[in-house]
Scaffold this motif. Structure first.
Motif, PDB file in Angstrom:
ATOM      1  N   GLU A 193      -2.585  16.440  20.639  1.00  0.00           N
ATOM      2  CA  GLU A 193      -1.444  15.588  20.967  1.00  0.00           C
ATOM      3  C   GLU A 193      -0.283  15.843  20.005  1.00  0.00           C
ATOM      4  N   GLU A 194      -0.597  16.101  18.739  1.00  0.00           N
ATOM      5  CA  GLU A 194       0.442  16.408  17.755  1.00  0.00           C
ATOM      6  C   GLU A 194       1.151  17.720  18.124  1.00  0.00           C
ATOM      7  N   ILE A 195       0.387  18.693  18.579  1.00  0.00           N
ATOM      8  CA  ILE A 195       0.975  19.970  19.004  1.00  0.00           C
ATOM      9  C   ILE A 195       1.861  19.746  20.224  1.00  0.00           C
ATOM     10  N   LEU A 196       1.371  18.965  21.178  1.00  0.00           N
ATOM     11  CA  LEU A 196       2.157  18.686  22.386  1.00  0.00           C
ATOM     12  C   LEU A 196       3.471  18.000  22.035  1.00  0.00           C
ATOM     13  N   GLN A 197       3.409  17.012  21.149  1.00  0.00           N
ATOM     14  CA  GLN A 197       4.622  16.297  20.767  1.00  0.00           C
ATOM     15  C   GLN A 197       5.594  17.207  20.026  1.00  0.00           C
ATOM     16  N   ALA A 198       5.079  18.088  19.175  1.00  0.00           N
ATOM     17  CA  ALA A 198       5.941  19.031  18.465  1.00  0.00           C
ATOM     18  C   ALA A 198       6.620  19.975  19.457  1.00  0.00           C
ATOM     19  N   ALA A 199       5.869  20.418  20.470  1.00  0.00           N
ATOM     20  CA  ALA A 199       6.442  21.320  21.470  1.00  0.00           C
ATOM     21  C   ALA A 199       7.526  20.615  22.285  1.00  0.00           C
ATOM     22  N   ILE A 200       7.323  19.346  22.562  1.00  0.00           N
ATOM     23  CA  ILE A 200       8.287  18.590  23.375  1.00  0.00           C
ATOM     24  C   ILE A 200       9.494  18.159  22.538  1.00  0.00           C
ATOM     25  N   LYS A 201       9.233  17.626  21.352  1.00  0.00           N
ATOM     26  CA  LYS A 201      10.313  17.049  20.542  1.00  0.00           C
ATOM     27  C   LYS A 201      10.943  18.026  19.549  1.00  0.00           C
ATOM     28  N   THR A 207      10.440  20.562  15.929  1.00  0.00           N
ATOM     29  CA  THR A 207       9.869  20.352  14.601  1.00  0.00           C
ATOM     30  C   THR A 207      10.956  20.386  13.536  1.00  0.00           C
ATOM     31  N   GLU A 208      10.647  19.780  12.398  1.00  0.00           N
ATOM     32  CA  GLU A 208      11.560  19.813  11.267  1.00  0.00           C
ATOM     33  C   GLU A 208      11.698  21.226  10.718  1.00  0.00           C
ATOM     34  N   GLU A 209      10.718  22.080  11.008  1.00  0.00           N
ATOM     35  CA  GLU A 209      10.740  23.457  10.528  1.00  0.00           C
ATOM     36  C   GLU A 209      11.700  24.334  11.325  1.00  0.00           C
ATOM     37  N   GLY A 210      12.300  23.785  12.373  1.00  0.00           N
ATOM     38  CA  GLY A 210      13.332  24.538  13.074  1.00  0.00           C
ATOM     39  C   GLY A 210      13.091  24.836  14.535  1.00  0.00           C
ATOM     40  N   MET A 211      11.937  24.425  15.090  1.00  0.00           N
ATOM     41  CA  MET A 211      11.746  24.671  16.516  1.00  0.00           C
ATOM     42  C   MET A 211      12.545  23.637  17.301  1.00  0.00           C
ATOM     43  N   TYR A 212      13.331  24.127  18.245  1.00  0.00           N
ATOM     44  CA  TYR A 212      14.113  23.237  19.097  1.00  0.00           C
ATOM     45  C   TYR A 212      13.190  22.432  20.002  1.00  0.00           C
ATOM     46  N   SER A 213      13.667  21.276  20.446  1.00  0.00           N
ATOM     47  CA  SER A 213      12.869  20.522  21.402  1.00  0.00           C
ATOM     48  C   SER A 213      12.635  21.400  22.631  1.00  0.00           C
ATOM     49  N   LYS A 214      11.428  21.343  23.118  1.00  0.00           N
ATOM     50  CA  LYS A 214      10.980  22.134  24.270  1.00  0.00           C
ATOM     51  C   LYS A 214      11.228  23.622  24.058  1.00  0.00           C
ATOM     52  N   GLY A 215      11.276  24.038  22.796  1.00  0.00           N
ATOM     53  CA  GLY A 215      11.496  25.452  22.488  1.00  0.00           C
ATOM     54  C   GLY A 215      12.830  25.957  22.995  1.00  0.00           C
ATOM     55  N   GLY A 216      13.737  25.037  23.265  1.00  0.00           N
ATOM     56  CA  GLY A 216      15.047  25.413  23.777  1.00  0.00           C
ATOM     57  C   GLY A 216      15.121  25.460  25.288  1.00  0.00           C
ATOM     58  N   CYS A 217      14.018  25.133  25.967  1.00  0.00           N
ATOM     59  CA  CYS A 217      13.990  25.148  27.433  1.00  0.00           C
ATOM     60  C   CYS A 217      14.434  23.779  27.961  1.00  0.00           C
ATOM     61  N   ASP A 218      15.740  23.547  27.931  1.00  0.00           N
ATOM     62  CA  ASP A 218      16.279  22.246  28.313  1.00  0.00           C
ATOM     63  C   ASP A 218      15.930  21.836  29.737  1.00  0.00           C
ATOM     64  N   GLU A 219      15.770  22.817  30.618  1.00  0.00           N
ATOM     65  CA  GLU A 219      15.469  22.494  32.019  1.00  0.00           C
ATOM     66  C   GLU A 219      13.985  22.214  32.251  1.00  0.00           C
ATOM     67  N   CYS A 220      13.142  22.477  31.249  1.00  0.00           N
ATOM     68  CA  CYS A 220      11.710  22.222  31.382  1.00  0.00           C
ATOM     69  C   CYS A 220      11.425  20.733  31.241  1.00  0.00           C
ATOM     70  N   THR A 221      10.523  20.244  32.066  1.00  0.00           N
ATOM     71  CA  THR A 221      10.091  18.849  31.948  1.00  0.00           C
ATOM     72  C   THR A 221       9.027  18.741  30.856  1.00  0.00           C
ATOM     73  N   ASP A 222       8.760  17.539  30.391  1.00  0.00           N
ATOM     74  CA  ASP A 222       7.697  17.323  29.413  1.00  0.00           C
ATOM     75  C   ASP A 222       6.367  17.834  29.950  1.00  0.00           C
ATOM     76  N   GLU A 223       6.117  17.593  31.237  1.00  0.00           N
ATOM     77  CA  GLU A 223       4.846  18.039  31.843  1.00  0.00           C
ATOM     78  C   GLU A 223       4.754  19.564  31.853  1.00  0.00           C
ATOM     79  N   GLU A 224       5.849  20.247  32.126  1.00  0.00           N
ATOM     80  CA  GLU A 224       5.831  21.713  32.112  1.00  0.00           C
ATOM     81  C   GLU A 224       5.547  22.239  30.699  1.00  0.00           C
ATOM     82  N   ILE A 225       6.099  21.586  29.699  1.00  0.00           N
ATOM     83  CA  ILE A 225       5.820  21.989  28.311  1.00  0.00           C
ATOM     84  C   ILE A 225       4.353  21.748  27.999  1.00  0.00           C
ATOM     85  N   ARG A 226       3.800  20.624  28.446  1.00  0.00           N
ATOM     86  CA  ARG A 226       2.367  20.357  28.258  1.00  0.00           C
ATOM     87  C   ARG A 226       1.535  21.470  28.905  1.00  0.00           C
TER      88      ARG A 226
END
Length: 90
Positions: free
Chosen positions: A58-66, A68-87
């Motif tokens: 769940e922590e990995i999923l939330q990091a992928a969606i939201k 990370t402080e280390e520099g990963m953009y929310s959804k990895g920069g895939c703004d058109e992706c839904t939360d479910e698609e990122i999951r």
């Protein structure tokens, strides 16, 4: 005798899950190692799968969606992706 079955490449490609397609299109540049992985410092798939990171999916999923402080953009920069698609891609 030997039977050879030919499957059109398009049919094989269609068997790739939607999540896998998103991963390859949006995540793989950084998380498959290589130059962008080195430059970004993103953990590669092997590290994510085998390391302590996987202890909390769940922590990995939330990091992928939201992001990370280390520099990963929310959804990895895939703004058109839904939360479910990122999951699915995770």
């Amino acid at each position: 005798g030997l039977v050879i079955i030919l499957i059109p490449i398009g049919l094989v490609a269609d068997q790739t899950s939607h999540g896998e397609k998103i991963y390859h299109n949006e995540c793989a540049d950084c998380h498959d190692g290589g130059f962008w992985g080195w430059l970004s410092g993103a953990p590669d798939q092997g590290t994510i799968r085998m390391g302590p990171i996987l202890e909390d999916l769940e922590e990995i999923l939330q990091a992928a969606i939201k992001g990370t402080e280390e520099g990963m953009y929310s959804k990895g920069g895939c703004d058109e992706c839904t939360d479910e698609e990122i999951r699915q891609s995770v």
